[in-house]
Design a protein around this motif. Structure first.
Motif, PDB file in Angstrom:
ATOM      1  N   PHE A   1      57.375  39.490  50.257  1.00  0.00           N
ATOM      2  CA  PHE A   1      56.394  40.344  50.035  1.00  0.00           C
ATOM      3  C   PHE A   1      56.356  40.637  48.627  1.00  0.00           C
ATOM      4  O   PHE A   1      55.307  40.376  47.989  1.00  0.00           O
ATOM      5  CB  PHE A   1      56.347  41.411  50.898  1.00  0.00           C
ATOM      6  CG  PHE A   1      55.332  42.629  50.352  1.00  0.00           C
ATOM      7  CD1 PHE A   1      54.028  42.631  50.871  1.00  0.00           C
ATOM      8  CD2 PHE A   1      55.564  43.539  49.317  1.00  0.00           C
ATOM      9  CE1 PHE A   1      53.077  43.456  50.357  1.00  0.00           C
ATOM     10  CE2 PHE A   1      54.726  44.377  49.031  1.00  0.00           C
ATOM     11  CZ  PHE A   1      53.368  44.543  49.513  1.00  0.00           C
ATOM     12  N   ASN A   2      57.438  41.012  47.909  1.00  0.00           N
ATOM     13  CA  ASN A   2      57.650  41.285  46.491  1.00  0.00           C
ATOM     14  C   ASN A   2      57.181  40.224  45.819  1.00  0.00           C
ATOM     15  O   ASN A   2      56.424  40.321  44.828  1.00  0.00           O
ATOM     16  CB  ASN A   2      58.901  41.593  46.080  1.00  0.00           C
ATOM     17  CG  ASN A   2      59.192  43.198  46.660  1.00  0.00           C
ATOM     18  OD1 ASN A   2      58.194  43.858  47.130  1.00  0.00           O
ATOM     19  ND2 ASN A   2      60.444  43.497  46.612  1.00  0.00           N
ATOM     20  N   HIS A   3      57.473  38.960  45.923  1.00  0.00           N
ATOM     21  CA  HIS A   3      57.417  37.575  45.448  1.00  0.00           C
ATOM     22  C   HIS A   3      55.678  37.398  45.310  1.00  0.00           C
ATOM     23  O   HIS A   3      55.241  37.011  44.409  1.00  0.00           O
ATOM     24  CB  HIS A   3      58.127  36.403  45.906  1.00  0.00           C
ATOM     25  CG  HIS A   3      57.915  35.300  45.219  1.00  0.00           C
ATOM     26  ND1 HIS A   3      58.123  34.821  43.944  1.00  0.00           N
ATOM     27  CD2 HIS A   3      57.171  34.156  45.740  1.00  0.00           C
ATOM     28  CE1 HIS A   3      57.897  33.550  43.554  1.00  0.00           C
ATOM     29  NE2 HIS A   3      57.021  33.155  44.641  1.00  0.00           N
TER      30      HIS A   3
ATOM     31  N   GLU B   1      54.992  47.924  56.107  1.00  0.00           N
ATOM     32  CA  GLU B   1      53.481  48.203  56.537  1.00  0.00           C
ATOM     33  C   GLU B   1      52.855  48.983  55.531  1.00  0.00           C
ATOM     34  O   GLU B   1      51.692  48.633  55.222  1.00  0.00           O
ATOM     35  CB  GLU B   1      53.544  48.920  57.894  1.00  0.00           C
ATOM     36  CG  GLU B   1      52.450  48.848  58.509  1.00  0.00           C
ATOM     37  CD  GLU B   1      52.194  49.828  59.724  1.00  0.00           C
ATOM     38  OE1 GLU B   1      51.160  49.526  60.371  1.00  0.00           O
ATOM     39  OE2 GLU B   1      53.036  50.285  59.996  1.00  0.00           O
ATOM     40  N   LYS B   2      53.013  49.922  54.984  1.00  0.00           N
ATOM     41  CA  LYS B   2      52.582  50.878  53.866  1.00  0.00           C
ATOM     42  C   LYS B   2      52.255  50.091  52.621  1.00  0.00           C
ATOM     43  O   LYS B   2      51.140  50.080  52.232  1.00  0.00           O
ATOM     44  CB  LYS B   2      53.266  52.223  53.711  1.00  0.00           C
ATOM     45  CG  LYS B   2      53.266  53.150  54.924  1.00  0.00           C
ATOM     46  CD  LYS B   2      54.056  54.397  54.530  1.00  0.00           C
ATOM     47  CE  LYS B   2      54.041  55.308  55.779  1.00  0.00           C
ATOM     48  NZ  LYS B   2      54.809  56.718  55.348  1.00  0.00           N
ATOM     49  N   ALA B   3      53.419  49.348  52.265  1.00  0.00           N
ATOM     50  CA  ALA B   3      52.910  48.542  51.197  1.00  0.00           C
ATOM     51  C   ALA B   3      51.945  47.217  51.387  1.00  0.00           C
ATOM     52  O   ALA B   3      51.440  47.282  50.250  1.00  0.00           O
ATOM     53  CB  ALA B   3      54.583  47.835  50.882  1.00  0.00           C
ATOM     54  N   VAL B   4      52.141  46.640  52.406  1.00  0.00           N
ATOM     55  CA  VAL B   4      50.965  45.712  52.834  1.00  0.00           C
ATOM     56  C   VAL B   4      49.567  46.448  52.675  1.00  0.00           C
ATOM     57  O   VAL B   4      48.412  45.583  52.074  1.00  0.00           O
ATOM     58  CB  VAL B   4      51.174  44.878  54.089  1.00  0.00           C
ATOM     59  CG1 VAL B   4      50.053  44.359  54.316  1.00  0.00           C
ATOM     60  CG2 VAL B   4      52.473  44.260  53.888  1.00  0.00           C
ATOM     61  N   GLU B   5      49.322  47.510  53.411  1.00  0.00           N
ATOM     62  CA  GLU B   5      48.201  48.327  53.286  1.00  0.00           C
ATOM     63  C   GLU B   5      47.708  48.794  51.691  1.00  0.00           C
ATOM     64  O   GLU B   5      46.828  48.644  51.341  1.00  0.00           O
ATOM     65  CB  GLU B   5      48.464  49.564  54.037  1.00  0.00           C
ATOM     66  CG  GLU B   5      48.496  49.375  55.506  1.00  0.00           C
ATOM     67  CD  GLU B   5      48.613  50.626  56.308  1.00  0.00           C
ATOM     68  OE1 GLU B   5      48.812  51.792  55.925  1.00  0.00           O
ATOM     69  OE2 GLU B   5      48.468  50.518  57.577  1.00  0.00           O
TER      70      GLU B   5
ATOM     71  N   LEU C   1      47.971  46.377  42.832  1.00  0.00           N
ATOM     72  CA  LEU C   1      48.575  45.151  42.996  1.00  0.00           C
ATOM     73  C   LEU C   1      50.161  45.275  42.461  1.00  0.00           C
ATOM     74  O   LEU C   1      50.896  44.366  42.560  1.00  0.00           O
ATOM     75  CB  LEU C   1      47.823  44.168  41.877  1.00  0.00           C
ATOM     76  CG  LEU C   1      46.489  43.677  42.205  1.00  0.00           C
ATOM     77  CD1 LEU C   1      45.784  42.724  41.603  1.00  0.00           C
ATOM     78  CD2 LEU C   1      46.580  43.132  43.808  1.00  0.00           C
ATOM     79  N   SER C   2      50.442  46.520  41.662  1.00  0.00           N
ATOM     80  CA  SER C   2      51.914  46.982  41.367  1.00  0.00           C
ATOM     81  C   SER C   2      52.841  47.231  42.564  1.00  0.00           C
ATOM     82  O   SER C   2      53.867  47.477  42.255  1.00  0.00           O
ATOM     83  CB  SER C   2      51.480  47.915  40.247  1.00  0.00           C
ATOM     84  OG  SER C   2      51.121  49.114  40.972  1.00  0.00           O
ATOM     85  N   THR C   3      52.098  47.184  43.847  1.00  0.00           N
ATOM     86  CA  THR C   3      53.051  47.597  44.954  1.00  0.00           C
ATOM     87  C   THR C   3      54.191  46.629  45.149  1.00  0.00           C
ATOM     88  O   THR C   3      53.922  45.466  45.348  1.00  0.00           O
ATOM     89  CB  THR C   3      52.185  47.551  46.190  1.00  0.00           C
ATOM     90  OG1 THR C   3      50.873  48.517  45.874  1.00  0.00           O
ATOM     91  CG2 THR C   3      52.976  48.069  47.216  1.00  0.00           C
TER      92      THR C   3
END
Length: 267
Positions: free
Chosen positions: A39-41, A9-13, A20-22
């Motif tokens: 998500f990473n892809h 969830e934090k990564a999406v936020e 964009l490096s998340t």
């Protein structure tokens, strides 16, 4: 499982906020792991697409410099035989194109890097005095406030605000440097009619030009660059309609913790 979902969830936020490096760690082989992989892809693909777009924009803008230089040379060579009115129009077109290329290159550079290119102690009052000297109707007031940042970018911020006031507002142009708590404040005001709310909300969008814009009223990137530069220094910019008449653009920049607290009044 809950911790993994919270990290996702934090990564999406973070991605939505512009980082964009998340990426997120892929743990296990269950549905959450597959979601993390997806998500990473997706994040990598978005980063690649945005990066390619920025490089294309920067390269295209750079390549435009060569034909522009040839056009400028041709205009200079035809100076003696050309109709003065037509030559003046060509000179204005070249100047606008040159400004547009310069602003696109700067916008691309700001997008491509994370922080200021240089960090120096800058006296905002002195910087504003140098820029105001270039404008006949600009008046400066305020106190000496030291800020830390890129002097070239902050100079461009001031110049764009002054250009905007000169093009769209009415004289005189008032520039004030102040300290508000832990922030430095740059205010550029003019006496022009207030901008309607439906247009004011779009002022800082790239290439936005008001419905009243004329041929010689800029490229639509000036205020967008002001916002980019302010954000790059951890600050913000906002438009304020003055009553009963006038417009103000207010830039707020955070002061360094050990800021020099001088209170030199000028007029």
């Amino acid at each position: 499982m809950t911790r993994r979902l919270e990290r996702l969830e934090k990564a999406v936020e973070s991605l939505g906020a512009g980082d964009l490096s998340t990426r997120v760690p892929v743990e296990g082989r269950d549905e959450i792991a597959r979601l993390a992989q997806s998500f990473n892809h997706s994040a990598q693909r978005i980063e690649e697409l945005v990066g390619a777009h920025k490089r294309l924009l920067a390269n295209a803008s750079h390549e435009l410099r060569t034909p522009l230089a040839r056009v400028r040379l041709s205009v200079e060579l035809m100076k003696g035989s050309a109709d003065p009115e037509r030559k003046a129009g060509l000179d204005q077109d070249i100047a606008e194109l040159d400004q547009l290329i310069d602003e696109i290159l700067l916008a691309s550079r700001l997008d491509a890097t994370a922080g200021p290119d240089a960090k120096e102690d800058i006296d905002l009052l002195a910087l504003a005095a140098e820029e105001c000297a270039r404008y006949r109707d600009a008046q400066l007031d305020g106190i000496a406030v030291d800020c830390r940042g890129d002097p070239r970018l902050l100079r461009r911020l001031l110049r764009n605000l002054l250009d905007n006031a000169q093009r769209h507002g009415r004289a005189p142009i008032d520039v004030r440097i102040a300290r508000e708590g832990t922030n430095a404040e740059i205010r550029v005001s003019d006496r022009g009619p207030a901008i309607p709310d439906d247009q004011a909300r779009h002022l800082f969008e790239p290439f936005y030009r008001r419905s009243t814009a004329e041929r010689n009223e800029g490229t639509g990137l000036g205020l967008s660059l002001v916002r980019q530069i302010a954000q790059r220094h951890g600050g913000r910019v906002e438009y304020r309609a003055e009553k009963p008449l006038g417009n103000s653009f207010v830039v707020t920049l955070p002061l360094p913790e050990q800021a020099d607290r001088r209170n030199v009044e000028v007029s």
